[in-house]
Motif scaffolding. Structure first.
Motif, PDB file in Angstrom:
ATOM      1  N   VAL A  19     -20.409  34.819  28.703  1.00  0.00           N
ATOM      2  CA  VAL A  19     -19.459  33.772  29.068  1.00  0.00           C
ATOM      3  C   VAL A  19     -19.614  32.548  28.174  1.00  0.00           C
ATOM      4  O   VAL A  19     -18.647  32.044  27.602  1.00  0.00           O
ATOM      5  CB  VAL A  19     -19.627  33.357  30.544  1.00  0.00           C
ATOM      6  N   ALA A  20     -20.844  32.047  28.048  1.00  0.00           N
ATOM      7  CA  ALA A  20     -21.016  30.733  27.415  1.00  0.00           C
ATOM      8  C   ALA A  20     -22.210  30.632  26.490  1.00  0.00           C
ATOM      9  O   ALA A  20     -22.531  29.541  26.036  1.00  0.00           O
ATOM     10  CB  ALA A  20     -21.133  29.662  28.500  1.00  0.00           C
ATOM     11  N   PHE A  62     -14.384  41.219  23.597  1.00  0.00           N
ATOM     12  CA  PHE A  62     -13.582  40.068  23.183  1.00  0.00           C
ATOM     13  C   PHE A  62     -12.620  40.453  22.060  1.00  0.00           C
ATOM     14  O   PHE A  62     -11.461  40.026  22.045  1.00  0.00           O
ATOM     15  CB  PHE A  62     -14.480  38.922  22.731  1.00  0.00           C
ATOM     16  N   LEU A 172     -12.416  29.916  24.815  1.00  0.00           N
ATOM     17  CA  LEU A 172     -12.335  31.372  24.858  1.00  0.00           C
ATOM     18  C   LEU A 172     -12.408  31.958  23.453  1.00  0.00           C
ATOM     19  O   LEU A 172     -13.179  32.890  23.187  1.00  0.00           O
ATOM     20  CB  LEU A 172     -11.042  31.804  25.555  1.00  0.00           C
ATOM     21  N   SER A 175     -15.871  31.448  22.080  1.00  0.00           N
ATOM     22  CA  SER A 175     -16.830  32.402  22.631  1.00  0.00           C
ATOM     23  C   SER A 175     -16.743  33.737  21.909  1.00  0.00           C
ATOM     24  O   SER A 175     -17.762  34.359  21.597  1.00  0.00           O
ATOM     25  CB  SER A 175     -16.564  32.593  24.130  1.00  0.00           C
ATOM     26  N   GLY A 218     -20.001  39.585  32.562  1.00  0.00           N
ATOM     27  CA  GLY A 218     -19.720  38.248  32.053  1.00  0.00           C
ATOM     28  C   GLY A 218     -18.468  38.175  31.195  1.00  0.00           C
ATOM     29  O   GLY A 218     -17.650  37.261  31.363  1.00  0.00           O
ATOM     30  N   SER A 219     -18.290  39.124  30.277  1.00  0.00           N
ATOM     31  CA  SER A 219     -17.109  39.084  29.409  1.00  0.00           C
ATOM     32  C   SER A 219     -15.834  39.335  30.204  1.00  0.00           C
ATOM     33  O   SER A 219     -14.779  38.749  29.914  1.00  0.00           O
ATOM     34  CB  SER A 219     -17.252  40.100  28.266  1.00  0.00           C
ATOM     35  N   ALA A 222     -14.965  35.997  31.772  1.00  0.00           N
ATOM     36  CA  ALA A 222     -14.450  35.046  30.788  1.00  0.00           C
ATOM     37  C   ALA A 222     -13.006  35.355  30.419  1.00  0.00           C
ATOM     38  O   ALA A 222     -12.162  34.446  30.341  1.00  0.00           O
ATOM     39  CB  ALA A 222     -15.326  35.069  29.535  1.00  0.00           C
ATOM     40  N   HIS A 225     -10.617  34.516  33.484  1.00  0.00           N
ATOM     41  CA  HIS A 225     -10.443  33.135  33.941  1.00  0.00           C
ATOM     42  C   HIS A 225     -10.164  32.138  32.818  1.00  0.00           C
ATOM     43  O   HIS A 225      -9.835  30.980  33.095  1.00  0.00           O
ATOM     44  CB  HIS A 225     -11.667  32.698  34.739  1.00  0.00           C
ATOM     45  N   SER A 227     -10.269  29.636  29.197  1.00  0.00           N
ATOM     46  CA  SER A 227     -11.071  28.617  28.521  1.00  0.00           C
ATOM     47  C   SER A 227     -11.683  27.594  29.474  1.00  0.00           C
ATOM     48  O   SER A 227     -12.814  27.151  29.275  1.00  0.00           O
ATOM     49  CB  SER A 227     -10.225  27.880  27.482  1.00  0.00           C
ATOM     50  N   VAL A 230     -14.741  29.036  31.037  1.00  0.00           N
ATOM     51  CA  VAL A 230     -15.832  29.129  30.058  1.00  0.00           C
ATOM     52  C   VAL A 230     -16.440  27.747  29.821  1.00  0.00           C
ATOM     53  O   VAL A 230     -17.660  27.598  29.707  1.00  0.00           O
ATOM     54  CB  VAL A 230     -15.332  29.750  28.741  1.00  0.00           C
ATOM     55  N   ARG A 231     -15.592  26.702  29.750  1.00  0.00           N
ATOM     56  CA  ARG A 231     -16.100  25.334  29.550  1.00  0.00           C
ATOM     57  C   ARG A 231     -17.022  24.919  30.690  1.00  0.00           C
ATOM     58  O   ARG A 231     -18.088  24.336  30.467  1.00  0.00           O
ATOM     59  CB  ARG A 231     -14.931  24.358  29.445  1.00  0.00           C
TER      60      ARG A 231
END
Length: 252
Positions: A19-20, A62, A172, A175, A218-219, A222, A225, A227, A230-231
């Protein structure tokens, strides 16, 4: 029991990292606390097995859903690979204490800047092009690659903020590109540390399987949901990294 505990830590690390970034927040301290008498280079080398597996999985997911701008990502990836190998070689030669003590302060600046800029990373508006873009990508990849080879925690978070702040990506897209570059740093460090016998393969493979499972979760979160999610996770992870790295450097 130790392997089960470290597999659980690797699962959580993979989920956070996808995610981050910042999965090393969980994975590296878990290994160091479980095997405090083992050589740091061997522990770092073992985490690279797990991290590379999880990062590969996240990067592939991704890449199927988010457009990766290779004009930035590829030069950063090559520079990161070369300098991560140099950093891993350095790890086998010098102590990492000075870097460990500086890290909380660097992360604090990064967190303050991200929180202050409320719209940072919410829109995807690439800001560089041509030679300037490639030069910035090489410099960023080299600096962060060397850091990942020497130490590692927070590498994904550093890469994300570079892609957001320097190149104008949303969180996003940042990431996605960060995962690809982070894959190069993990691979380079793993190759060098493995060549020098600093990898515990049995444990590394167990952690790798768990890390991939966490990365899948996690991916997916991300991508579902976007950006802003993720922020928020990025801010939470960097805040936790500050507390953990400060504790390890000054209180432990």
């Amino acid at each position: 029991m130790e392997f089960a505990f470290l597999a659980a830590a690797a699962f959580l690390a993979g989920m956070i990292d996808a995610v981050a970034g910042g999965g090393g927040l969980v994975q590296i301290p878990a290994l160091f606390s479980t095997y405090p008498n083992m050589a740091p280079a061997t522990l770092i080398g073992t985490t690279k097995v797990a991290s590379m597996a999880g990062t590969t999985n996240a990067a592939m997911r991704f890449a199927r859903s988010v457009r990766i701008h290779w004009g930035v990502t590829a030069p950063a990836m090559v520079a990161a690979f070369v300098l991560s190998m140099a950093g891993a070689w350095t790890l086998t030669r010098i102590p990492a204490d000075p870097l460990r003590k500086a890290l909380p302060f660097v992360l604090l600046v990064l967190l303050a800047y991200t929180v202050a800029k409320k719209d940072l990373g919410t829109e995807h508006a690439p800001s560089l092009s041509g030679a300037r873009e490639r030069i910035a990508a090489v410099l960023a990849g080299a600096a962060i690659g060397f850091y990942d080879g020497v130490f590692g925690p927070g590498t994904g978070s550093f890469l994300m903020i570079v892609f957001v702040r320097v190149f104008g990506y949303d969180f996003l897209h940042a990431s996605a590109s960060a995962k690809v570059v982070n894959l190069a740093t993990n691979l380079a460090a793993l190759l060098l540390l493995a060549a020098k016998g600093h990898v515990w393969w049995q444990l590394g493979i167990v952690m790798a399987v768990a890390n991939v499972a966490g990365s899948q979760v996690g991916s997916k979160l991300a991508l579902r949901h976007g950006s802003r999610f993720v922020r928020k996770v990025f801010i939470a992870v960097v805040g936790a990294l500050i507390m953990k790295t400060a504790y390890d450097a000054f209180l432990r």
